[in-house]
Write a protein that holds these residues in place. Structure first.
Motif, short mmCIF file in Angstrom:
data_model
loop_
_atom_site.label_atom_id
_atom_site.label_comp_id
_atom_site.label_asym_id
_atom_site.label_seq_id
_atom_site.Cartn_x
_atom_site.Cartn_y
_atom_site.Cartn_z
N PRO A 192 -23.41 84.87 31.74
CA PRO A 192 -23.39 86.22 31.43
C PRO A 192 -24.73 86.66 31.38
N SER A 193 -24.97 88.22 31.21
CA SER A 193 -26.36 88.70 31.00
C SER A 193 -26.21 89.27 29.55
N LYS A 211 -22.46 91.61 15.24
CA LYS A 211 -21.40 90.88 15.76
C LYS A 211 -20.60 90.27 14.68
N ILE A 250 -20.51 88.55 23.61
CA ILE A 250 -19.10 89.35 23.30
C ILE A 250 -19.99 90.84 22.88
N THR A 296 -28.46 90.55 25.83
CA THR A 296 -29.53 89.84 25.08
C THR A 296 -29.28 88.58 24.53
N THR A 297 -27.79 88.30 24.23
CA THR A 297 -27.62 86.94 23.54
C THR A 297 -28.12 86.01 24.28
N HIS A 302 -15.40 93.03 23.72
CA HIS A 302 -15.39 92.79 25.37
C HIS A 302 -16.10 91.45 25.71
N ILE A 303 -15.42 90.88 26.80
CA ILE A 303 -16.18 89.63 27.44
C ILE A 303 -16.22 90.01 29.05
N GLY A 304 -17.31 89.56 29.24
CA GLY A 304 -17.74 90.22 30.66
C GLY A 304 -17.63 91.68 30.53
N LEU A 362 -20.88 87.07 35.57
CA LEU A 362 -19.62 87.45 35.04
C LEU A 362 -19.55 89.09 35.68
N ASP A 363 -20.85 89.70 35.80
CA ASP A 363 -20.46 91.26 36.04
C ASP A 363 -21.78 91.89 36.52
C1 F6R Z 1 -22.85 90.84 30.27
C2 F6R Z 1 -21.63 90.53 29.53
C3 F6R Z 1 -21.33 91.12 28.31
C4 F6R Z 1 -22.25 90.97 27.21
C5 F6R Z 1 -21.95 91.80 25.92
C6 F6R Z 1 -22.76 91.39 24.89
O1 F6R Z 1 -23.02 90.02 31.38
O2 F6R Z 1 -20.84 89.69 29.92
O3 F6R Z 1 -20.16 90.81 27.92
O4 F6R Z 1 -22.34 89.54 26.92
O5 F6R Z 1 -22.28 93.03 26.11
O6 F6R Z 1 -24.28 91.92 25.12
P1 F6R Z 1 -25.55 91.48 24.37
O7 F6R Z 1 -25.56 90.07 24.47
O8 F6R Z 1 -26.70 92.11 24.80
O9 F6R Z 1 -24.97 91.78 22.95
#
Ligand code: F6R
Length: 244
Positions: A35-36, A202, A133, A38-39, A138-140, A66-67
């Motif tokens: 994933p990208s 979250k 998440i 912040t988390t 949403h995921i991805g 993922l995206d």
């Molecule tokens: C990004 C992705 C998204 C993020 C989600 C949480 O590649 O797949 O599902 O994981 O938007 O984003 P953060 O981590 O910035 O709260």
């Protein structure tokens, strides 16, 4: 489903990096979904630390992001390709890395998405996929209402997601309205899923995703059906969960 609760986002990064490095130690040719956002940033930082110490060999790993925002070039500082490069991939010699392109002409997107799925399949399928998440579940970039049988495709981002991600842009008007994302079925085909959640913001959605009904309205709820899902949440994100 196993839920590990750690103190804060620093420990979350460490625990997630340890998990990924452990998977790579067991299977050097790991196919890793990433994933990208912040988390995972502290996970990436910690994976680089493990790599420098010789404790994480990524030389045979293939990664699939993922995206990606539709319409953004990889060198656009808001693109996920740019973020991945800047935070992680330029410092880590992986065997191959793939990030969906945001620059595919509209009429070619469907074929491109099929080819992304094909690449994953020809690599042997996803072994481990790390997820964040969204506050809407949403995921991805699979927004609420995404079909559970969806595959990689072009999607329209929800207002909530664009609002949440506006913090990286000048204003919400600059946040792309569409993205290419792996589908829910693509993610669920991964042999292992590692979902990360950090911060009080979250907590509500993590509760709905892990303890509420499995429903397309909350895409992350599908994780409950995965045979090998691990959730790492910090105390902020986990504080509403009853099944700890
Ligand atoms: C990004 C992705 C998204 C993020 C989600 C949480 O590649 O797949 O599902 O994981 O938007 O984003 P953060 O981590 O910035 O709260």
């Amino acid at each position: 489903m196993r839920i590990d609760i750690v103190k804060n986002k620093i420990e979350l990064g460490r625990a997630a990096a340890k998990f990924v490095a452990g998977a790579a130690a067991k299977k050097p040719h790991l196919v890793l979904g990433l994933p990208s956002g912040t988390t995972p940033l502290l996970m990436y930082r910690d994976l680089l630390r493990l790599h420098r110490k010789g404790l994480f060999d990524a030389s045979k790993i293939t990664t699939f992001n993922l995206d990606e925002y539709y319409g953004l070039a990889p060198d656009n500082k808001h693109s996920y390709a740019h973020l991945m490069d800047r935070m992680f991939l330029r410092f880590l010699p992986v065997f191959q890395s793939h990030i969906p392109s945001g620059l595919i002409a509209r009429e070619k997107v469907a074929a491109y998405c099929r080819s992304y799925e094909g690449l994953i399949a020809s690599g042997g399928g996803l072994d481990l996929t790390v997820l964040g998440i969204g506050t809407d579940g949403h995921i991805g970039f699979n927004m609420p209402g995404s079909p559970f049988d969806s595959r990689t495709r072009l999607v329209t981002l929800s207002w909530q997601t664009r609002k949440d991600n506006a913090r990286f842009f000048r204003s919400i008007k600059d946040v792309p309205t569409q993205a290419i994302t792996m589908g829910i079925a693509t993610i669920m085909s991964s042999r292992t899923i590692l979902l990360l959640a950090s911060g009080k913001g979250k907590a509500d959605i993590l509760l709905r995703a892990l303890e509420g009904p499995v429903a397309e309205e909350v895409p992350a709820s599908i994780i409950q059906k995965h045979k090998n899902a691990i959730i790492i949440a910090d105390e902020g994100a986990a504080h509403k969960l009853s099944k700890k």
